[in-house]
Design a protein around this motif. Structure first.
Motif, short mmCIF file in Angstrom:
data_model
loop_
_atom_site.label_atom_id
_atom_site.label_comp_id
_atom_site.label_asym_id
_atom_site.label_seq_id
_atom_site.Cartn_x
_atom_site.Cartn_y
_atom_site.Cartn_z
N LEU A 469 -7.41 13.13 -20.30
CA LEU A 469 -7.99 14.43 -19.95
C LEU A 469 -8.32 15.23 -21.22
O LEU A 469 -9.36 15.89 -21.29
CB LEU A 469 -7.02 15.22 -19.07
CG LEU A 469 -6.80 14.68 -17.64
CD1 LEU A 469 -5.71 15.49 -16.94
CD2 LEU A 469 -8.10 14.73 -16.84
N ALA A 470 -7.42 15.14 -22.21
CA ALA A 470 -7.67 15.85 -23.46
C ALA A 470 -8.88 15.27 -24.19
O ALA A 470 -9.72 16.01 -24.72
CB ALA A 470 -6.43 15.78 -24.36
N GLU A 471 -9.00 13.94 -24.19
CA GLU A 471 -10.14 13.29 -24.83
C GLU A 471 -11.46 13.72 -24.16
O GLU A 471 -12.48 13.86 -24.83
CB GLU A 471 -9.99 11.78 -24.76
CG GLU A 471 -9.05 11.19 -25.78
CD GLU A 471 -9.64 11.22 -27.19
OE1 GLU A 471 -10.29 10.25 -27.58
OE2 GLU A 471 -9.47 12.23 -27.89
N GLU A 472 -11.38 13.92 -22.84
CA GLU A 472 -12.58 14.34 -22.11
C GLU A 472 -12.71 15.86 -22.07
O GLU A 472 -13.64 16.39 -21.45
CB GLU A 472 -12.53 13.76 -20.69
CG GLU A 472 -12.57 12.23 -20.68
CD GLU A 472 -12.46 11.65 -19.28
OE1 GLU A 472 -12.31 12.44 -18.30
OE2 GLU A 472 -12.53 10.40 -19.14
N ASN A 473 -11.76 16.55 -22.71
CA ASN A 473 -11.79 18.00 -22.87
C ASN A 473 -11.88 18.74 -21.53
O ASN A 473 -12.66 19.67 -21.35
CB ASN A 473 -12.97 18.41 -23.76
CG ASN A 473 -12.71 19.73 -24.49
OD1 ASN A 473 -11.56 20.04 -24.80
ND2 ASN A 473 -13.74 20.49 -24.75
N ARG A 474 -11.05 18.31 -20.58
CA ARG A 474 -11.03 18.96 -19.27
C ARG A 474 -9.59 19.01 -18.74
O ARG A 474 -8.73 18.23 -19.16
CB ARG A 474 -11.92 18.21 -18.28
CG ARG A 474 -11.52 16.76 -17.99
CD ARG A 474 -12.54 16.07 -17.11
NE ARG A 474 -12.22 14.68 -16.82
CZ ARG A 474 -11.49 14.29 -15.77
NH1 ARG A 474 -11.01 15.18 -14.92
NH2 ARG A 474 -11.24 13.01 -15.57
N GLU A 475 -9.35 19.95 -17.84
CA GLU A 475 -8.03 20.14 -17.22
C GLU A 475 -6.94 20.15 -18.28
O GLU A 475 -5.90 19.48 -18.14
CB GLU A 475 -7.75 19.04 -16.19
CG GLU A 475 -8.71 19.01 -15.02
CD GLU A 475 -8.35 17.94 -14.00
OE1 GLU A 475 -7.19 17.94 -13.53
OE2 GLU A 475 -9.22 17.09 -13.71
N LEU A 476 -7.15 20.93 -19.33
CA LEU A 476 -6.23 20.88 -20.47
C LEU A 476 -4.85 21.44 -20.13
O LEU A 476 -3.84 20.99 -20.69
CB LEU A 476 -6.83 21.63 -21.66
CG LEU A 476 -8.09 20.99 -22.26
CD1 LEU A 476 -8.62 21.83 -23.41
CD2 LEU A 476 -7.80 19.56 -22.74
N ASP A 477 -4.79 22.43 -19.23
CA ASP A 477 -3.47 22.94 -18.83
C ASP A 477 -2.66 21.85 -18.14
O ASP A 477 -1.47 21.68 -18.41
CB ASP A 477 -3.63 24.14 -17.89
CG ASP A 477 -4.14 25.38 -18.61
OD1 ASP A 477 -4.00 25.43 -19.85
OD2 ASP A 477 -4.67 26.28 -17.95
N ARG A 478 -3.30 21.12 -17.24
CA ARG A 478 -2.61 20.01 -16.56
C ARG A 478 -2.26 18.92 -17.57
O ARG A 478 -1.18 18.34 -17.51
CB ARG A 478 -3.48 19.44 -15.45
CG ARG A 478 -2.82 18.27 -14.73
CD ARG A 478 -3.62 17.75 -13.56
NE ARG A 478 -2.96 16.61 -12.96
CZ ARG A 478 -3.44 15.39 -12.87
NH1 ARG A 478 -4.66 15.12 -13.32
NH2 ARG A 478 -2.75 14.41 -12.31
N ALA A 479 -3.18 18.64 -18.47
CA ALA A 479 -2.91 17.61 -19.48
C ALA A 479 -1.65 17.94 -20.28
O ALA A 479 -0.82 17.06 -20.55
CB ALA A 479 -4.11 17.49 -20.42
N LEU A 480 -1.48 19.23 -20.63
CA LEU A 480 -0.30 19.63 -21.40
C LEU A 480 0.97 19.44 -20.59
O LEU A 480 1.99 18.98 -21.11
CB LEU A 480 -0.44 21.09 -21.85
CG LEU A 480 0.67 21.60 -22.77
CD1 LEU A 480 0.77 20.76 -24.03
CD2 LEU A 480 0.44 23.07 -23.12
N VAL A 481 0.92 19.77 -19.31
CA VAL A 481 2.09 19.57 -18.45
C VAL A 481 2.47 18.09 -18.40
O VAL A 481 3.64 17.72 -18.52
CB VAL A 481 1.80 20.09 -17.01
CG1 VAL A 481 2.92 19.67 -16.06
CG2 VAL A 481 1.66 21.61 -17.02
N LEU A 482 1.47 17.23 -18.26
CA LEU A 482 1.72 15.79 -18.14
C LEU A 482 2.33 15.20 -19.41
O LEU A 482 3.33 14.48 -19.37
CB LEU A 482 0.42 15.06 -17.79
CG LEU A 482 -0.17 15.36 -16.41
CD1 LEU A 482 -1.55 14.72 -16.27
CD2 LEU A 482 0.75 14.86 -15.30
#
Length: 572
Positions: A469-482
């Motif tokens: 998700l971070a690589e695709e630069n989207r849903e970064l808040d969820r990415a951080l939680v994961l």
């Protein structure tokens, strides 16, 4: 008494519905006071008989049915007392009688709730009720019980301390720290300060953790858990001298404490003192678990000769366990560069031993590295036949095909495994990684999402989804939680630490990104992609010298896109 009852009931298989003997009878009606005395004496007598039954074990002359009847008699006597003179202490005792009931803690919890209906502000009833939820893995319910109590009794320091521990155990370190900080500093016990130190360490607050733990130890110099945690925090801070002093002092106090001895062995290996590490091992307990833990430390730090000497301790009683052959094979292969000798050791692992499938897999890996792909695949197929419900052999076959560049067969092997072991998380994870290698990121990500939903504690899947998700630069808040959850599950994984850093970087949290990427390169110090990330984050932080270091190491360790890295260096 509650502990006594809990111990007694451990021996019971359940509460019999039919009595095997009648209760002792009296000749005439008793006064209320006399009846209370009688019931209390009866209760004590039944509990003492149960205690003897548990203590005597197989020597006890009581049958399970008779023991169950004693339990029933005790409960009935206690109920009669509670009807006349209820008290929080008696409700705790009754709850203790059902704590290990075959039906779970529900009967114990019902008793605690009954007691709280009469004594709503009782601290111990509240804590035991919260503990009953913890026993059933209902952490949120336990936390809610404690929060409701503290809303009414905010001055109760002991309850607040217990809530802090619950939050720490649940992985809610930030919340735990907030709760513990609400305890006035002068009223904090050594236990409370120890818990603060642990959660501060979990949150990466290394200096604060060390300060708290030193304070806990100053309050109680024999607080072994706090000493061990303090030494561990010194290790993480790379103050190995201080860590070694503490571990040594722990061993002087308690020479049989294996955890401290293992930590001291590991520390001496980091200090490049394998001779002392070996002596500590040889002087340690002769248990298989301790010896193998120490051997793995020697192997992981490439001290193979010392590991081999330590491994010989396993044969001191004249027997040779399978672990001996398996780890001798590891040492022969990795330390002596003698794969044929390793294969000879692996051949000595018996087919009936639990390590046999692992020995098969190891043999296949050796054959593969020797370029003997046919023999390696034969072992993988043999493993599938012998252990059709073991994911490792489907994964082994897939990996062998992947190494030879045949991604189609790699995919097929994993799908064969999933046809038999539907939704297996490891097979699904490997199939997703295969799709990633095939350029099918969408399919791979979809599979990883399935793993995350069905196995929310699968650290690698959490990390994959968060990083993607971070690589695709989207849903970064969820990415951080994961990725943060993945790191909590596997805190020493450098690749996951790098993912945490990278998500922070994508979110613009440069200070946090820099903090985590430094942790990452400490653990995975030869990965070129992590060093590239180190350089990128250093640039964003304005640390040009560190950026140059990161990019140079990325080149040194074989980055796949050297032109891109050289361009970044040129632009500094």
């Amino acid at each position: 008494m509650a502990a006594l009852m809990l111990l007694a009931f451990l021996a019971l298989t359940g509460c019999a519905q039919k009595r095997t003997s009648t209760m002792p009878a009296t000749d005439r009606p008793l006064s209320q006071s006399a009846q209370l005395n009688y019931d209390y004496l009866l209760y004590r007598d039944q509990m003492q008989q149960l205690q003897r039954h548990v203590t005597q074990g197989k020597r006890s002359t009581l049958t399970d049915e008779q023991a169950n009847q004693l339990h029933i008699n005790a409960v009935e006597a206690l109920d009669r007392i509670l009807t006349v003179e209820p008290s929080p202490e008696l409700y705790l005792e009754k709850a203790g009688l059902f704590w290990n009931h075959p039906e779970g803690t529900s009967r114990s919890r019902a008793t605690l709730k009954e007691g709280l209906a009469l004594f709503p502000d009782d601290q111990m009833l509240t804590i035991y009720l919260a503990n009953s939820y913890i026993a059933d893995n209902r952490v949120e319910d336990a936390i809610n019980v404690m929060n409701e109590y503290l809303a009414k009794r905010p001055e109760d320091v002991q309850a607040r301390e217990r809530l802090g521990q619950m939050l720490m155990d649940a992985g809610k370190d930030a919340q735990a720290l907030d709760v513990l900080k609400q305890i006035p500093e002068k009223e904090r016990s050594a236990d409370a300060i120890y818990i603060m130190g642990r959660v501060q360490g979990n949150l990466g607050m290394r200096k604060s953790a060390i300060a708290s733990l030193k304070k806990a130890v100053a309050m109680d110099p024999e607080f072994t858990e706090a000493l061990v945690e303090l030494a561990f925090q010194y290790e993480l801070a790379k103050d190995y001298v201080s860590a070694e002093k503490i571990y040594t002092s722990i061993l002087e106090q308690n020479g049989s404490f294996p955890e401290a001895r293992l930590r001291l062995i590991n520390l001496n290996l980091k200090l490049n003192n394998p001779a002392k590490a070996l002596q500590l091992t040889l002087d340690g307990p002769p248990s298989k678990s301790f010896i193998l833990d120490a051997v793995l430390m020697f192997i992981n730090d490439d001290f193979f000769a010392q590991g081999s000497t330590a491994l010989d301790m396993l044969t001191s009683d004249g027997t040779t366990p399978a672990e001996y052959y398996f780890y001798k094979a590891v040492i022969a292969d990795e330390g002596e560069n003698d794969p044929d000798k390793a294969l000879e050791y692996l051949d000595k692992v018996a087919k009936t031993d639990r390590l046999y499938p692992h020995a098969l897999r190891f043999k296949a890996q050796i054959f593969s590295l020797q370029g003997k792909e046919k023999q390696a695949l034969e072992i993988a197929i043999k493993g599938k036949e012998l252990y059709p419900d073991a994911p490792i052999f489907y994964i082994l076959e897939s990996t062998l095909h992947k190494h030879s560049g045949d991604l189609t067969r790699s995919e097929r092997a994993l799908k064969q495994g999933l046809a038999r072991l539907k939704n297996d998380p490891e097979l699904t994870y490997e199939l997703a990684m295969t799709y990633e290698a095939m350029g099918k990121r969408v399919e791979g990500l979809a599979l990883m999402e399935i793993v995350v939903r069905s196995h929310p504690d699968h650290a690698n899947a959490l990390n994959y989804v968060g990083y993607t998700l971070a690589e695709e630069n989207r849903e970064l808040d969820r990415a951080l939680v994961l990725v943060t959850k993945a790191s909590a599950l596997d805190p020493e994984n450098g690749y996951i630490l790098d993912s945490v850093a990278w998500v922070h970087f994508k979110k613009g949290n440069i200070d946090k990104a820099w903090e985590y990427v430094r942790y990452a390169v400490d653990v995975a110090d030869t990965d070129p992609t992590i060093w590239e990330h180190y350089g990128d984050i250093a640039v964003a932080a304005g640390k040009i010298k560190e950026a140059r270091k990161g990019y140079n190491y990325a080149l040194k360790f074989g980055h796949s896109d050297t032109d891109a890295i050289k361009k970044k260096l040129k632009n500094l």
